[in-house]
Design a protein around this motif. Structure first.
Motif, PDB file in Angstrom:
ATOM      1  N   ALA A 147       1.071  -1.420   0.500  1.00  0.00           N
ATOM      2  CA  ALA A 147       0.346  -0.048  -0.292  1.00  0.00           C
ATOM      3  C   ALA A 147       0.728   1.511   0.155  1.00  0.00           C
ATOM      4  CB  ALA A 147      -1.531   0.259   0.809  1.00  0.00           C
ATOM      5  N   TYR A 148       2.040   1.511   0.611  1.00  0.00           N
ATOM      6  CA  TYR A 148       2.833   2.610   1.071  1.00  0.00           C
ATOM      7  C   TYR A 148       3.847   2.402  -0.271  1.00  0.00           C
ATOM      8  CZ  TYR A 148       1.678   3.041   5.993  1.00  0.00           C
ATOM      9  OH  TYR A 148       1.433   3.584   6.883  1.00  0.00           O
ATOM     10  N   ALA A 149       3.876   1.028  -0.490  1.00  0.00           N
ATOM     11  CA  ALA A 149       5.090   1.187  -2.566  1.00  0.00           C
ATOM     12  C   ALA A 149       3.992   1.882  -3.384  1.00  0.00           C
ATOM     13  CB  ALA A 149       5.250  -0.671  -2.658  1.00  0.00           C
ATOM     14  N   THR A 150       2.385   1.099  -3.188  1.00  0.00           N
ATOM     15  CA  THR A 150       1.398   1.876  -4.670  1.00  0.00           C
ATOM     16  C   THR A 150       1.452   3.237  -4.440  1.00  0.00           C
ATOM     17  OG1 THR A 150       0.721   0.354  -4.551  1.00  0.00           O
ATOM     18  CG2 THR A 150      -0.882   1.496  -5.530  1.00  0.00           C
ATOM     19  N   ILE A 151       1.441   3.991  -2.848  1.00  0.00           N
ATOM     20  CA  ILE A 151       1.070   5.293  -2.365  1.00  0.00           C
ATOM     21  C   ILE A 151       2.824   6.161  -3.161  1.00  0.00           C
ATOM     22  CG2 ILE A 151       0.843   7.310  -1.386  1.00  0.00           C
ATOM     23  CD1 ILE A 151      -1.611   5.602  -2.213  1.00  0.00           C
ATOM     24  N   ALA A 152       3.473   5.556  -2.920  1.00  0.00           N
ATOM     25  CA  ALA A 152       5.332   6.026  -2.751  1.00  0.00           C
ATOM     26  C   ALA A 152       5.306   6.249  -4.993  1.00  0.00           C
ATOM     27  CB  ALA A 152       6.069   5.393  -2.813  1.00  0.00           C
ATOM     28  N   LEU A 153       4.790   4.985  -5.615  1.00  0.00           N
ATOM     29  CA  LEU A 153       4.659   5.058  -7.187  1.00  0.00           C
ATOM     30  C   LEU A 153       3.754   5.820  -7.543  1.00  0.00           C
ATOM     31  CD1 LEU A 153       6.399   3.598  -9.671  1.00  0.00           C
ATOM     32  CD2 LEU A 153       4.717   1.927  -9.646  1.00  0.00           C
ATOM     33  N   ALA A 154       2.347   6.373  -7.495  1.00  0.00           N
ATOM     34  CA  ALA A 154       1.845   7.204  -7.732  1.00  0.00           C
ATOM     35  C   ALA A 154       1.921   8.740  -7.587  1.00  0.00           C
ATOM     36  CB  ALA A 154       0.603   6.448  -6.720  1.00  0.00           C
ATOM     37  N   THR A 155       2.948   8.890  -6.550  1.00  0.00           N
ATOM     38  CA  THR A 155       3.388   9.989  -6.150  1.00  0.00           C
ATOM     39  C   THR A 155       4.158  10.498  -7.199  1.00  0.00           C
ATOM     40  OG1 THR A 155       2.910  10.147  -4.086  1.00  0.00           O
ATOM     41  CG2 THR A 155       4.616  11.162  -5.319  1.00  0.00           C
ATOM     42  N   ILE A 156       5.385   9.319  -7.407  1.00  0.00           N
ATOM     43  CA  ILE A 156       6.696   9.173  -8.756  1.00  0.00           C
ATOM     44  C   ILE A 156       5.517   9.423  -9.857  1.00  0.00           C
ATOM     45  CG2 ILE A 156       8.453   8.552  -9.733  1.00  0.00           C
ATOM     46  CD1 ILE A 156       8.779   6.999  -7.018  1.00  0.00           C
ATOM     47  N   HIS A 157       5.180   8.775 -10.162  1.00  0.00           N
ATOM     48  CA  HIS A 157       3.801   8.952 -11.088  1.00  0.00           C
ATOM     49  C   HIS A 157       3.512  10.595 -12.003  1.00  0.00           C
ATOM     50  CE1 HIS A 157       1.389   7.155 -15.349  1.00  0.00           C
ATOM     51  NE2 HIS A 157       0.559   7.374 -14.220  1.00  0.00           N
ATOM     52  N   ALA A 158       2.819  10.911 -10.921  1.00  0.00           N
ATOM     53  CA  ALA A 158       2.689  12.203 -10.727  1.00  0.00           C
ATOM     54  C   ALA A 158       3.394  13.155 -11.092  1.00  0.00           C
ATOM     55  CB  ALA A 158       1.402  12.773  -9.481  1.00  0.00           C
ATOM     56  N   LEU A 159       4.253  12.834 -10.497  1.00  0.00           N
ATOM     57  CA  LEU A 159       5.233  14.227 -10.851  1.00  0.00           C
ATOM     58  C   LEU A 159       5.645  14.187 -11.859  1.00  0.00           C
ATOM     59  CD1 LEU A 159       7.160  14.234  -6.726  1.00  0.00           C
ATOM     60  CD2 LEU A 159       5.807  15.571  -7.350  1.00  0.00           C
ATOM     61  N   ALA A 160       5.782  13.396 -12.518  1.00  0.00           N
ATOM     62  CA  ALA A 160       6.841  12.770 -13.544  1.00  0.00           C
ATOM     63  C   ALA A 160       5.800  13.067 -15.006  1.00  0.00           C
ATOM     64  CB  ALA A 160       6.984  11.155 -14.074  1.00  0.00           C
ATOM     65  N   ALA A 161       4.286  13.567 -14.146  1.00  0.00           N
ATOM     66  CA  ALA A 161       2.968  13.050 -15.784  1.00  0.00           C
ATOM     67  C   ALA A 161       3.452  15.378 -15.259  1.00  0.00           C
ATOM     68  CB  ALA A 161       2.029  13.398 -15.134  1.00  0.00           C
ATOM     69  N   LEU A 162       3.753  15.799 -14.099  1.00  0.00           N
ATOM     70  CA  LEU A 162       3.681  17.581 -13.473  1.00  0.00           C
ATOM     71  C   LEU A 162       5.524  17.844 -14.583  1.00  0.00           C
ATOM     72  CD1 LEU A 162       2.200  17.916 -10.388  1.00  0.00           C
ATOM     73  CD2 LEU A 162       0.405  18.186 -13.103  1.00  0.00           C
ATOM     74  N   LYS A 163       6.187  17.386 -14.551  1.00  0.00           N
ATOM     75  CA  LYS A 163       7.296  18.035 -15.352  1.00  0.00           C
ATOM     76  C   LYS A 163       7.385  17.381 -17.195  1.00  0.00           C
ATOM     77  CE  LYS A 163      10.804  16.046 -17.083  1.00  0.00           C
ATOM     78  NZ  LYS A 163      11.383  15.498 -17.996  1.00  0.00           N
ATOM     79  N   HIS A 164       6.211  16.574 -17.510  1.00  0.00           N
ATOM     80  CA  HIS A 164       6.389  16.333 -18.537  1.00  0.00           C
ATOM     81  C   HIS A 164       5.363  17.743 -19.253  1.00  0.00           C
ATOM     82  CE1 HIS A 164       8.059  13.127 -19.247  1.00  0.00           C
ATOM     83  NE2 HIS A 164       7.558  12.692 -18.925  1.00  0.00           N
ATOM     84  N   HIS A 165       4.521  17.757 -18.354  1.00  0.00           N
ATOM     85  CA  HIS A 165       3.387  18.980 -18.840  1.00  0.00           C
ATOM     86  C   HIS A 165       4.193  20.242 -18.254  1.00  0.00           C
ATOM     87  CE1 HIS A 165      -0.639  20.744 -19.215  1.00  0.00           C
ATOM     88  NE2 HIS A 165      -1.036  21.437 -18.459  1.00  0.00           N
ATOM     89  N   PHE A 166       4.223  20.966 -17.090  1.00  0.00           N
ATOM     90  CA  PHE A 166       4.574  22.226 -17.469  1.00  0.00           C
ATOM     91  C   PHE A 166       6.976  22.531 -17.211  1.00  0.00           C
ATOM     92  CE2 PHE A 166       1.260  21.731 -14.089  1.00  0.00           C
ATOM     93  CZ  PHE A 166       0.387  22.897 -14.573  1.00  0.00           C
ATOM     94  N   ILE A 167       6.856  21.593 -17.730  1.00  0.00           N
ATOM     95  CA  ILE A 167       8.594  21.667 -17.501  1.00  0.00           C
ATOM     96  C   ILE A 167       9.335  21.479 -19.546  1.00  0.00           C
ATOM     97  CG2 ILE A 167      10.689  21.325 -16.971  1.00  0.00           C
ATOM     98  CD1 ILE A 167       9.845  21.252 -15.005  1.00  0.00           C
ATOM     99  N   ASP A 168       8.541  20.182 -19.755  1.00  0.00           N
ATOM    100  CA  ASP A 168       8.435  19.560 -21.108  1.00  0.00           C
ATOM    101  C   ASP A 168       7.621  20.139 -22.176  1.00  0.00           C
ATOM    102  OD1 ASP A 168      10.939  18.368 -19.942  1.00  0.00           O
ATOM    103  OD2 ASP A 168       9.912  16.690 -19.945  1.00  0.00           O
ATOM    104  N   SER A 170       5.004  19.205 -22.952  1.00  0.00           N
ATOM    105  CA  SER A 170       3.817  18.005 -23.736  1.00  0.00           C
ATOM    106  C   SER A 170       3.247  17.304 -23.621  1.00  0.00           C
ATOM    107  CB  SER A 170       5.213  16.343 -23.004  1.00  0.00           C
ATOM    108  OG  SER A 170       4.904  16.228 -22.165  1.00  0.00           O
ATOM    109  N   THR A 171       2.974  17.015 -24.564  1.00  0.00           N
ATOM    110  CA  THR A 171       1.111  16.158 -24.392  1.00  0.00           C
ATOM    111  C   THR A 171       0.666  15.285 -23.671  1.00  0.00           C
ATOM    112  OG1 THR A 171       1.023  14.758 -26.100  1.00  0.00           O
ATOM    113  CG2 THR A 171       0.835  17.553 -26.442  1.00  0.00           C
ATOM    114  N   VAL A 172       2.021  14.454 -23.442  1.00  0.00           N
ATOM    115  CA  VAL A 172       1.480  13.230 -21.978  1.00  0.00           C
ATOM    116  C   VAL A 172       0.289  13.394 -21.301  1.00  0.00           C
ATOM    117  CG1 VAL A 172       2.342  12.059 -20.608  1.00  0.00           C
ATOM    118  CG2 VAL A 172       4.175  12.542 -22.658  1.00  0.00           C
ATOM    119  N   MET A 173       0.259  14.860 -20.572  1.00  0.00           N
ATOM    120  CA  MET A 173      -0.671  14.562 -19.992  1.00  0.00           C
ATOM    121  C   MET A 173      -2.404  15.011 -20.061  1.00  0.00           C
ATOM    122  SD  MET A 173      -0.607  16.548 -15.780  1.00  0.00           S
ATOM    123  CE  MET A 173      -1.514  17.495 -15.541  1.00  0.00           C
ATOM    124  N   VAL A 174      -2.043  15.934 -21.560  1.00  0.00           N
ATOM    125  CA  VAL A 174      -3.528  16.060 -21.959  1.00  0.00           C
ATOM    126  C   VAL A 174      -4.489  15.362 -22.532  1.00  0.00           C
ATOM    127  CG1 VAL A 174      -3.997  17.247 -23.817  1.00  0.00           C
ATOM    128  CG2 VAL A 174      -2.367  18.182 -22.398  1.00  0.00           C
TER     129      VAL A 174
END
Length: 193
Positions: A147-168, A170-174
């Protein structure tokens, strides 16, 4: 509105699976943290675990459907990602499937190792397939860690999506939020006519 995925984005079914399961999994984590602190005299002592088990079984079924949907749908292109990002994306997405499957199966084993079925909101029962008293303790340990590992991975996933959207930019999150670009939806409709 496209139901199926295309090479340019995710269709309605994939987006609904993604967002509804994301919200449900975070809510289940919060519910799990809260319910383990309940004492015998709490009015939620029995109902909170019943809700947790019922939603968990629905999520297990939804996970199977989501996996089948992904297998039989085209994968949107990840050409705008670097080779490292493509490999990381692949690993994280399939890692989520394995992690969630083991998380949900361990939850199932916690509840059914004594031989009792899981009632899913009174709609139907999920029978106990493995009856082994004492199995609930190691299954509980696995469930908690995952359960903790899932939340940790979900957090990393969300941060990567935000990085792609705001920094890169890219259209990944859109694509996961609103689906394929309107231009591809129009050309898709023309192809089917």
């Amino acid at each position: 509105m496209l139901i199926r995925d295309t090479s340019e984005g995710y269709g309605l079914v994939s987006r609904l699976f993604h967002w509804l399961m994301a919200v449900a999994i975070v809510a289940m984590f919060v519910l799990g943290l809260w319910m383990v602190g309940l004492d015998y005299y709490s009015p939620y002592y029995n109902s909170a675990p019943d809700i947790h088990r019922g939603v968990g079984m629905i999520l297990l079924f939804a996970l199977g459907l989501r996996w089948l949907w992904r297998v039989f749908n085209p994968k949107p292109s990840d050409a705008e990602l670097s080779p490292f990002e493509q490999k990381a994306s692949y690993t994280v997405h399939w890692g989520f499937y394995v992690l969630l499957l083991v998380l949900m199966v361990s939850g199932y084993l916690i509840s059914t190792s004594g031989g009792d079925p899981i009632s899913v909101f009174g709609w139907f029962d999920v029978p106990s397939l493995v009856q082994d008293r004492g199995l609930e303790t190691p299954a509980g340990n696995v469930h908690r860690i995952l359960a903790y590992a899932t939340i940790a991975l979900a957090t990393i996933h969300a941060l990567a999506a935000l990085k792609h959207h705001f920094i890169d930019k890219s259209t990944v999150m859109v694509r996961m939020w609103s689906g394929p670009p309107k231009s591809s939806r129009t050309s898709e409709k023309e192809e089917h006519q």
